[in-house]
Design a protein around this motif. Structure first.
Motif, PDB file in Angstrom:
ATOM      1  N   ILE A  58     -36.501  29.242  -7.852  1.00 24.51           N
ATOM      2  CA  ILE A  58     -35.884  30.698  -7.863  1.00 24.51           C
ATOM      3  C   ILE A  58     -35.897  30.529  -5.741  1.00 24.51           C
ATOM      4  N   THR A  59     -36.133  30.253  -5.248  1.00 24.78           N
ATOM      5  CA  THR A  59     -36.795  30.453  -3.198  1.00 24.78           C
ATOM      6  C   THR A  59     -34.695  29.484  -2.916  1.00 24.78           C
ATOM      7  N   GLN A  60     -34.165  29.054  -3.789  1.00 24.41           N
ATOM      8  CA  GLN A  60     -33.108  28.651  -3.091  1.00 24.41           C
ATOM      9  C   GLN A  60     -32.092  29.259  -3.690  1.00 24.41           C
ATOM     10  N   LEU A  61     -32.319  30.652  -4.396  1.00 30.02           N
ATOM     11  CA  LEU A  61     -31.461  31.877  -4.318  1.00 30.02           C
ATOM     12  C   LEU A  61     -31.578  32.506  -3.528  1.00 30.02           C
ATOM     13  N   PRO A  62     -30.532  33.719  -3.131  1.00 27.37           N
ATOM     14  CA  PRO A  62     -30.818  35.022  -3.092  1.00 27.37           C
ATOM     15  C   PRO A  62     -31.427  35.860  -3.642  1.00 27.37           C
ATOM     16  N   ALA A  63     -32.100  36.280  -2.857  1.00 24.62           N
ATOM     17  CA  ALA A  63     -33.702  37.371  -3.252  1.00 24.62           C
ATOM     18  C   ALA A  63     -32.527  38.606  -3.938  1.00 24.62           C
ATOM     19  N   PRO A  64     -32.631  39.243  -5.245  1.00 23.53           N
ATOM     20  CA  PRO A  64     -32.326  40.090  -5.994  1.00 23.53           C
ATOM     21  C   PRO A  64     -32.231  41.772  -4.714  1.00 23.53           C
ATOM     22  N   LYS A  65     -31.105  42.454  -5.264  1.00 17.46           N
ATOM     23  CA  LYS A  65     -30.580  43.072  -3.881  1.00 17.46           C
ATOM     24  C   LYS A  65     -32.210  44.310  -4.783  1.00 17.46           C
ATOM     25  N   LEU A  66     -32.513  44.715  -4.239  1.00 15.09           N
ATOM     26  CA  LEU A  66     -33.678  46.771  -4.414  1.00 15.09           C
ATOM     27  C   LEU A  66     -32.439  46.965  -5.404  1.00 15.09           C
ATOM     28  N   GLY A  67     -31.647  47.169  -5.448  1.00 15.44           N
ATOM     29  CA  GLY A  67     -30.591  48.219  -6.926  1.00 15.44           C
ATOM     30  C   GLY A  67     -31.016  48.156  -8.428  1.00 15.44           C
ATOM     31  N   VAL A  68     -31.992  46.298  -7.948  1.00 12.23           N
ATOM     32  CA  VAL A  68     -31.959  46.082  -9.697  1.00 12.23           C
ATOM     33  C   VAL A  68     -32.517  46.725 -10.383  1.00 12.23           C
ATOM     34  N   PRO A  69     -34.041  46.943  -9.482  1.00 15.57           N
ATOM     35  CA  PRO A  69     -34.426  47.806 -10.619  1.00 15.57           C
ATOM     36  C   PRO A  69     -34.257  48.674 -10.507  1.00 15.57           C
ATOM     37  N   PHE A  70     -33.699  49.550  -9.657  1.00 23.25           N
ATOM     38  CA  PHE A  70     -32.971  51.016  -9.786  1.00 23.25           C
ATOM     39  C   PHE A  70     -32.063  50.988 -10.350  1.00 23.25           C
ATOM     40  N   ALA A  71     -30.766  50.198 -10.562  1.00 19.65           N
ATOM     41  CA  ALA A  71     -30.164  50.516 -12.196  1.00 19.65           C
ATOM     42  C   ALA A  71     -30.545  50.564 -13.014  1.00 19.65           C
ATOM     43  N   PHE A  72     -31.047  49.663 -13.633  1.00 17.03           N
ATOM     44  CA  PHE A  72     -31.875  49.269 -15.138  1.00 17.03           C
ATOM     45  C   PHE A  72     -32.577  50.398 -15.438  1.00 17.03           C
ATOM     46  N   GLY A 250     -25.782  50.486 -11.816  1.00 16.13           N
ATOM     47  CA  GLY A 250     -24.716  49.224 -11.012  1.00 16.13           C
ATOM     48  C   GLY A 250     -24.749  49.345  -9.999  1.00 16.13           C
ATOM     49  N   HIS A 251     -22.954  49.439 -10.013  1.00 15.83           N
ATOM     50  CA  HIS A 251     -22.279  49.781  -9.766  1.00 15.83           C
ATOM     51  C   HIS A 251     -22.181  50.643  -8.262  1.00 15.83           C
ATOM     52  N   LEU A 252     -23.121  52.339  -8.858  1.00 15.28           N
ATOM     53  CA  LEU A 252     -23.727  53.117  -7.587  1.00 15.28           C
ATOM     54  C   LEU A 252     -24.285  52.621  -6.292  1.00 15.28           C
ATOM     55  N   MET A 253     -25.240  51.568  -6.937  1.00 13.44           N
ATOM     56  CA  MET A 253     -25.996  50.397  -6.383  1.00 13.44           C
ATOM     57  C   MET A 253     -26.098  50.220  -5.513  1.00 13.44           C
ATOM     58  N   GLY A 254     -24.265  49.165  -5.448  1.00 14.99           N
ATOM     59  CA  GLY A 254     -23.233  47.947  -5.287  1.00 14.99           C
ATOM     60  C   GLY A 254     -23.871  46.835  -5.505  1.00 14.99           C
ATOM     61  N   LEU A 255     -24.379  47.153  -7.277  1.00 14.99           N
ATOM     62  CA  LEU A 255     -24.450  45.477  -7.791  1.00 14.99           C
ATOM     63  C   LEU A 255     -23.749  44.926  -7.783  1.00 14.99           C
ATOM     64  N   THR A 256     -22.559  43.428  -8.143  1.00 21.21           N
ATOM     65  CA  THR A 256     -21.933  42.677  -8.542  1.00 21.21           C
ATOM     66  C   THR A 256     -21.632  41.903  -8.539  1.00 21.21           C
ATOM     67  N   GLY A 257     -21.408  40.536  -9.750  1.00 21.68           N
ATOM     68  CA  GLY A 257     -21.590  39.644  -9.762  1.00 21.68           C
ATOM     69  C   GLY A 257     -22.799  39.296 -10.545  1.00 21.68           C
ATOM     70  N   PRO A 258     -23.097  38.017 -10.408  1.00 30.18           N
ATOM     71  CA  PRO A 258     -24.970  37.999 -12.017  1.00 30.18           C
ATOM     72  C   PRO A 258     -25.720  38.530 -11.792  1.00 30.18           C
ATOM     73  N   GLU A 259     -25.675  39.367 -10.496  1.00 29.07           N
ATOM     74  CA  GLU A 259     -27.052  40.744 -10.499  1.00 29.07           C
ATOM     75  C   GLU A 259     -26.315  42.047 -11.927  1.00 29.07           C
ATOM     76  N   LEU A 260     -25.203  42.563 -11.538  1.00 32.16           N
ATOM     77  CA  LEU A 260     -23.833  43.302 -12.491  1.00 32.16           C
ATOM     78  C   LEU A 260     -24.227  42.586 -14.167  1.00 32.16           C
ATOM     79  N   GLN A 261     -24.156  41.827 -13.776  1.00 34.07           N
ATOM     80  CA  GLN A 261     -24.484  40.874 -15.187  1.00 34.07           C
ATOM     81  C   GLN A 261     -25.774  41.094 -16.369  1.00 34.07           C
ATOM     82  N   ALA A 262     -26.506  40.763 -15.336  1.00 32.13           N
ATOM     83  CA  ALA A 262     -28.023  40.859 -15.921  1.00 32.13           C
ATOM     84  C   ALA A 262     -28.496  41.810 -16.042  1.00 32.13           C
ATOM     85  N   VAL A 263     -28.362  42.949 -15.521  1.00 29.59           N
ATOM     86  CA  VAL A 263     -28.462  44.493 -15.799  1.00 29.59           C
ATOM     87  C   VAL A 263     -27.651  44.729 -17.206  1.00 29.59           C
ATOM     88  N   CYS A 264     -26.655  44.454 -16.617  1.00 28.67           N
ATOM     89  CA  CYS A 264     -26.068  45.638 -17.946  1.00 28.67           C
ATOM     90  C   CYS A 264     -26.544  44.429 -19.342  1.00 28.67           C
TER      91      CYS A 264
END
Length: 314
Positions: A58-72, A250-264
């Motif tokens: 997991i450390t080879q991937l970017p850390a998730p944005k703070l907006g991930v838990p806030f959106a979900f 998710g959009h309000l929190m600026g999530l895109t790509g894989p992060e937005l896919q994950a929460v949705c």
């Protein structure tokens, strides 16, 4: 239509495994006891091993944005309180019943269905976002529901004690343990020895089919009976409203790509069995929660790829 069909065909084998479990159990080729044992194995061994394997790099991937838990979890809070209002106005439920009703509209089957479906439909880049939600979900949901019930029953709730108990329960959760151990291994930067890697792979590969089959076996314990108005309202909120709310947040929190896919994707999942356990523990609304668990799982085979396709996420 083509996008939906492609996504539906990708998700179909996963829900087909659920259907096979239901069929085998209905034909009495598999007993409920076997289903419980398979579910226990998936929850305590196979899925934690799968998450350990996924987290080990997991450390080879970017850390998730703070907006991930806030959106979900923000979507969970909004839909929960909206659901309580509807439950009171339309279904005339008591305060305790409103709490369990609200939890049914937002507490997804993140482990048995969420893990296999996420791996099948999403890229590895979504894993950090998924891990954050998996690690926090049970702790936040159970703690929140317990406090709500304690307040509604006019007790003298101890918020600190409830949070402490929730934290201890979460730290003993095999899913959380698998995530933490995988993260720790990733931080070492070490290569996994080949025999260990193959052993982990064999166990992890068993997680999805075993978990999905066990879900199907477990569904035979629930039957659609009465409470159709309450069940229908839970189903609409869970499969229709929450995905849209989490998408907008998710959009309000600026999530895109894989992060937005994950929460949705997690927002599109059916009601989790934990809600029925919650209903039993608090001794309220057991019928509608059992109904909604069965109905949303059946419908999610179509609604999940349909909603994600309509939102342009797959």
């Amino acid at each position: 239509m083509t996008v939906f069909l492609n996504n539906f065909l990708i998700a179909l084998p996963l829900f087909a495994l659920v259907g096979l479990g239901y069929l085998f159990a209905s034909l009495r080729l598999v007993t409920p006891e076997i289903g419980k044992a398979l579910s226990k194995f998936a929850f305590t061994v196979a899925i934690p091993t799968l998450l350990f394997r996924l987290m080990s790099n997991i450390t080879q991937l970017p850390a998730p944005k703070l907006g991930v838990p806030f959106a979900f979890f923000g979507s969970c809070i909004l839909v929960y309180f909206f659901g309580r209002i509807l439950a009171k106005k339309l279904c005339h439920l008591t305060t305790d019943e409103q709490t369990v009703f609200g939890m049914a509209t937002v507490f997804s089957n993140n482990v048995q269905l969420g893990v296999p479906i996420s791996i099948a439909l999403l890229s590895p880049a979504s894993m950090p976002a998924l891990a954050v939600i998996f690690a926090l979900n049970a702790f936040l949901m159970w703690t929140f529901a317990t406090v709500q019930i304690e307040f509604s029953r006019s007790r003298s709730p101890s918020l600190s004690r409830t949070i402490y108990q929730g934290t201890m329960r979460s730290l003993r959760n095999p899913i959380v343990i698998g995530i933490i151990l995988g993260l720790l291994w990733s931080l070492t930067g070490l290569e996994m020895p080949v025999p260990l890697e193959k052993t982990v792979d064999l166990m992890a590969n068993a997680a999805s089919p075993v978990a999905l089959f066990a879900v199907g076996v477990g569904l035979t314990q629930y039957k659609l009976r009465s409470h159709f108005e309450t069940t229908g309202l839970i189903t609409v909120l869970k499969l229709g409203v929450q995905p849209v709310v989490v998408f907008l947040l998710g959009h309000l929190m600026g999530l895109t790509g894989p992060e937005l896919q994950a929460v949705c994707l997690l927002g599109c999942l059916p009601v989790g069995v934990n809600v029925y356990i919650m209903a039993q523990e608090f001794n309220v609304l057991q019928g509608p929660t059992a109904n909604s668990l069965l109905l949303t799982t059946i419908l999610a085979a179509v609604t999940l790829p349909a909603v994600l396709s309509l939102l342009g996420l797959l």
